[in-house]
Design an enzyme around this catalytic site. Sequence first.
Site, PDB file in Angstrom:
ATOM      1  N   HIS A  89       3.289  -8.637   7.314  1.00 40.26           N
ATOM      2  CA  HIS A  89       3.383  -7.190   7.130  1.00 40.26           C
ATOM      3  C   HIS A  89       4.528  -6.658   7.977  1.00 40.26           C
ATOM      4  CE1 HIS A  89       1.642  -3.244   5.923  1.00 40.26           C
ATOM      5  NE2 HIS A  89       2.326  -2.845   6.988  1.00 40.26           N
ATOM      6  N   CYS A  90       5.642  -6.395   7.319  1.00 37.87           N
ATOM      7  CA  CYS A  90       6.815  -5.825   7.982  1.00 37.87           C
ATOM      8  C   CYS A  90       7.593  -5.050   6.929  1.00 37.87           C
ATOM      9  CB  CYS A  90       7.669  -6.920   8.634  1.00 37.87           C
ATOM     10  SG  CYS A  90       8.096  -8.287   7.519  1.00 37.87           S
ATOM     11  N   ARG A 130       1.535  -2.044  -3.727  1.00 40.04           N
ATOM     12  CA  ARG A 130       0.786  -1.352  -2.681  1.00 40.04           C
ATOM     13  C   ARG A 130       0.305   0.002  -3.181  1.00 40.04           C
ATOM     14  NH1 ARG A 130       2.812   0.859   3.281  1.00 40.04           N
ATOM     15  NH2 ARG A 130       0.997   0.137   4.464  1.00 40.04           N
ATOM     16  N   TYR A 183      -3.809   0.690   1.575  1.00 37.84           N
ATOM     17  CA  TYR A 183      -3.773   1.306   2.903  1.00 37.84           C
ATOM     18  C   TYR A 183      -4.600   2.576   2.837  1.00 37.84           C
ATOM     19  CZ  TYR A 183      -1.645   2.936   7.322  1.00 37.84           C
ATOM     20  OH  TYR A 183      -1.427   3.360   8.610  1.00 37.84           O
ATOM     21  N   HIS A 199      -4.404  -3.426   7.906  1.00 41.92           N
ATOM     22  CA  HIS A 199      -4.761  -2.999   9.252  1.00 41.92           C
ATOM     23  C   HIS A 199      -6.274  -2.824   9.456  1.00 41.92           C
ATOM     24  CE1 HIS A 199      -0.577  -2.568   8.822  1.00 41.92           C
ATOM     25  NE2 HIS A 199      -0.525  -1.277   8.554  1.00 41.92           N
ATOM     26  N   ASP A 205       4.188  -5.346  11.615  1.00 43.72           N
ATOM     27  CA  ASP A 205       4.432  -3.968  11.174  1.00 43.72           C
ATOM     28  C   ASP A 205       5.790  -3.455  11.639  1.00 43.72           C
ATOM     29  OD1 ASP A 205       3.708  -1.662   9.698  1.00 43.72           O
ATOM     30  OD2 ASP A 205       3.139  -0.616  11.531  1.00 43.72           O
TER      31      ASP A 205
END
Length: 288
Positions: free
Chosen positions: A27-28, A120, A153, A177, A244
Amino acid sequence: MKIDPPTWHPEPKRPDYTPPAGAVDAHCHVFGPGDRFPYAPERKYTPSDAPKEKLFALRDHLGLSRNVIVQASCHGRDNAALLDALRNDPENCRGIAVVDPEISDNALRDMDAAGVRGIRFNFVRRLVDPDPQDVSARLAARVAELGWHVVVYFEALDLDELAPFLRDLPCDVVIDHMGRPDIGSGVDNPGFTSFQRLMEQEGMWTKVSCPERLTTEGPPYDDVAPFARTLVEGFPDKVLWGTDWPHPNMKSHQPDDGLLVDRIPVIAPTEELRRKLLVDNPTRLYFS
């Protein structure tokens, strides 16, 4: 719109912990550069540029091998910067896109060829205006035909509303997360218990990432570690980890990505758990 100052640490430490070969930052992000890849007019923040070259340099500095780059809301549904990064390192990079519900099949196939492996859905209303659930469900059905999955998210308070929708999606679901649990209420709080019940469903995954966003105490994020460790130990084949970077919208401090790597043995206390978290799971989901 005012440009946010850099939210990443200018000189992250070199980690004391050495990740295993093949470790994935799952996750970046990449941002801009804005003069080449403009930010979305509807964005709710303007980050400082964080191009692919800086991301790849950080990967090497941290001792990681691969990246899963996630489209962030500041670029909206224009995935040009993401696709550019994927095409510059196709062996070591995969992507998660944000797309228009009416995107063509040809465009999806082009993204698949570039290394995109999912889309996403962002339900955090302070960042985006989410599409209706029925629209998102139809899009999920289309990308499922490509073998893609959905990354979601959301805030912990929205879990009860979203859980039936997530359970009905026709593909794997990766929750960002840890579902943003209420850290101050402890791991036994009802919301986190509900999240673990959702994780019991086949096809549910989660990222044990972003302690810097969830903490109430600050670095080194000891208050967040029990939540991540609970998920790593309870669902060892369904967890992912990521930095992240470049930590968009962080207001409290600049997270040290070297410290984030050093937290991995705290949340994954055995070599087997660390290998699953960093290598086996993301390889199966993104690189196989």
